[in-house]
Design a protein around this motif. Structure first.
Motif, mmCIF file in Angstrom:
data_model
loop_
_atom_site.group_PDB
_atom_site.id
_atom_site.type_symbol
_atom_site.label_atom_id
_atom_site.label_comp_id
_atom_site.label_asym_id
_atom_site.label_seq_id
_atom_site.Cartn_x
_atom_site.Cartn_y
_atom_site.Cartn_z
ATOM 1 N N HIS A 171 17.126 -5.467 57.973
ATOM 2 C CA HIS A 171 17.139 -5.885 59.376
ATOM 3 C C HIS A 171 15.880 -5.417 60.110
ATOM 4 O O HIS A 171 15.295 -6.166 60.902
ATOM 5 C CB HIS A 171 18.397 -5.380 60.076
ATOM 6 N N ALA A 172 15.453 -4.195 59.839
ATOM 7 C CA ALA A 172 14.244 -3.676 60.481
ATOM 8 C C ALA A 172 13.004 -4.430 59.994
ATOM 9 O O ALA A 172 12.111 -4.742 60.786
ATOM 10 C CB ALA A 172 14.101 -2.178 60.207
ATOM 11 N N LEU A 173 12.957 -4.736 58.698
ATOM 12 C CA LEU A 173 11.841 -5.513 58.164
ATOM 13 C C LEU A 173 11.823 -6.914 58.763
ATOM 14 O O LEU A 173 10.768 -7.410 59.172
ATOM 15 C CB LEU A 173 11.927 -5.592 56.634
ATOM 16 N N ALA A 174 12.989 -7.534 58.844
ATOM 17 C CA ALA A 174 13.083 -8.877 59.426
ATOM 18 C C ALA A 174 12.687 -8.855 60.900
ATOM 19 O O ALA A 174 12.018 -9.783 61.381
ATOM 20 C CB ALA A 174 14.493 -9.429 59.264
ATOM 21 N N ALA A 175 13.050 -7.804 61.618
ATOM 22 C CA ALA A 175 12.679 -7.697 63.031
ATOM 23 C C ALA A 175 11.167 -7.608 63.190
ATOM 24 O O ALA A 175 10.578 -8.267 64.051
ATOM 25 C CB ALA A 175 13.362 -6.489 63.663
ATOM 26 N N PHE A 176 10.528 -6.816 62.335
ATOM 27 C CA PHE A 176 9.072 -6.695 62.381
ATOM 28 C C PHE A 176 8.426 -8.058 62.135
ATOM 29 O O PHE A 176 7.563 -8.495 62.890
ATOM 30 C CB PHE A 176 8.588 -5.678 61.345
#
Length: 182
Positions: A42-47
């Motif tokens: 989720h954090a990677l996708a947000a970035f």
């Protein structure tokens, strides 16, 4: 100092693999910062989801310049090295300009004002003076572009925090190697 070993592909959730594949296609390898971020799909996708829409507005060189100014201010060696390389290789910025960008400066007067503004946004946590905003407007930046500069500052603050917290091993060449190639 944190452990700077990046996780292996088998340690990364499968939901992150497609995003990592796209970074590998772009760079020819998976940069360590993305491998670390990939531990949270989720954090990677947000970035990445913040990065993609902003690529349609401010050009790639401006992105690299903002990354350098913010990353230098945050003492994030990983992101300084990464965006020095990316700025030279993909945005075709010269070594002198890249070095100036690290300190929130540029040889182009309009870009110089924007970089000083980006640096102030990061330093003051967004509490810039009205005169700072007016200065960037007077240099020819629209309010929409100012908001995009702020979005980029936010994106690179996040990357800097990840880079600094995890003390990520640098996997991009040094400025000297870039200069020798030029």
């Amino acid at each position: 100092m944190a452990d700077n070993a990046s996780p292996s592909r088998t340690q990364i959730p499968a939901d992150s693999h497609a995003t990592l594949d796209s970074f590998e296609k772009l760079f020819g390898f998976v940069p360590n910062i993305f491998a670390v971020m990939a531990q949270s799909p989720h954090a990677l996708a947000a970035f990445k989801s913040l990065q993609i829409p902003l690529e349609r507005t401010l050009d790639a060189a401006m992105r690299d310049r903002i990354a350098l100014a913010v990353s230098e201010m945050n003492s994030c060696d990983y992101m300084v090295r990464a965006h020095t390389y990316i700025g030279a290789q993909f945005s075709k910025l010269d070594v002198t300009e890249l070095e100036m960008n690290r300190y929130g400066r540029s040889s182009d007067p309009k870009i110089d004002v924007a970089l000083q503004f980006a640096k102030k946004v990061a330093e003051t946590r967004g509490k810039v003076k009205g005169s700072d905003l007016q200065e960037v407007r007077d240099a020819g930046w629209t309010d929409a572009q100012v908001i995009e500069i702020i979005a980029r500052v936010s994106q690179f603050l996040y990357a800097n925090f990840v880079g600094n917290v995890f003390d990520i091993e640098i996997d991009f060449p040094a400025l000297e190697a870039i200069a020798d190639e030029a």
